[in-house]
Design a protein around this motif. Structure first.
Motif, PDB file in Angstrom:
ATOM      1  N   ILE A  66      64.470  69.576  62.514  1.00  0.00           N
ATOM      2  CA  ILE A  66      64.606  68.123  62.614  1.00  0.00           C
ATOM      3  C   ILE A  66      64.253  67.549  61.256  1.00  0.00           C
ATOM      4  O   ILE A  66      63.161  67.800  60.744  1.00  0.00           O
ATOM      5  N   GLU A 108      63.763  64.015  59.732  1.00  0.00           N
ATOM      6  CA  GLU A 108      63.599  62.609  60.123  1.00  0.00           C
ATOM      7  C   GLU A 108      62.391  62.050  59.396  1.00  0.00           C
ATOM      8  O   GLU A 108      61.310  62.641  59.454  1.00  0.00           O
ATOM      9  N   SER A 151      60.609  61.569  65.029  1.00  0.00           N
ATOM     10  CA  SER A 151      60.611  63.024  64.940  1.00  0.00           C
ATOM     11  C   SER A 151      59.838  63.644  66.101  1.00  0.00           C
ATOM     12  O   SER A 151      60.298  64.597  66.736  1.00  0.00           O
ATOM     13  N   ILE A 209      61.833  63.340  69.373  1.00  0.00           N
ATOM     14  CA  ILE A 209      62.918  64.320  69.431  1.00  0.00           C
ATOM     15  C   ILE A 209      62.354  65.704  69.740  1.00  0.00           C
ATOM     16  O   ILE A 209      62.899  66.434  70.582  1.00  0.00           O
ATOM     17  N   LEU A 253      69.158  68.800  63.131  1.00  0.00           N
ATOM     18  CA  LEU A 253      69.272  67.389  63.483  1.00  0.00           C
ATOM     19  C   LEU A 253      68.804  66.606  62.264  1.00  0.00           C
ATOM     20  O   LEU A 253      67.664  66.741  61.839  1.00  0.00           O
ATOM     21  N   ASP A 299      68.554  62.944  60.089  1.00  0.00           N
ATOM     22  CA  ASP A 299      68.584  61.481  60.008  1.00  0.00           C
ATOM     23  C   ASP A 299      69.607  61.105  58.943  1.00  0.00           C
ATOM     24  O   ASP A 299      69.432  61.410  57.767  1.00  0.00           O
ATOM     25  N   VAL A 318      71.349  62.057  63.515  1.00  0.00           N
ATOM     26  CA  VAL A 318      70.599  61.201  64.441  1.00  0.00           C
ATOM     27  C   VAL A 318      70.253  59.902  63.750  1.00  0.00           C
ATOM     28  O   VAL A 318      70.261  59.811  62.551  1.00  0.00           O
TER      29      VAL A 318
END
Length: 75
Positions: free
Chosen positions: A1, A3, A9, A12, A46, A48, A75
């Protein structure tokens, strides 16, 4: 992730783990994500899409992740 907003974060991460997935790593910036990617390749990233200006943009980070053969979801 990848983010930059910590609360997003964490949310998620909570949702993914609750669904039985493993979160291999999190990064708060494109630069720290690329450092991790030097030695690892995720099954899925994923990202941002709107990482703050002045840092590596989400689209730039995604391109480098895809170059390693990993799929990206914005995302």
């Amino acid at each position: 992730i990848i983010e930059d907003e910590l609360l997003v974060s964490r949310d998620i991460q909570r949702m993914l783990r609750g669904a039985g997935h493993i979160v291999a790593a999190t990064a708060g910036s494109g630069r720290s994500a690329l450092e991790w990617l030097r030695e690892h390749t995720p099954d899925l990233a994923l990202v941002d899409i709107s990482l703050p200006e002045g840092r590596l943009a989400g689209v730039e980070v995604a391109a480098q992740i895809r170059a390693k053969g990993a799929p990206v979801v914005f995302v």
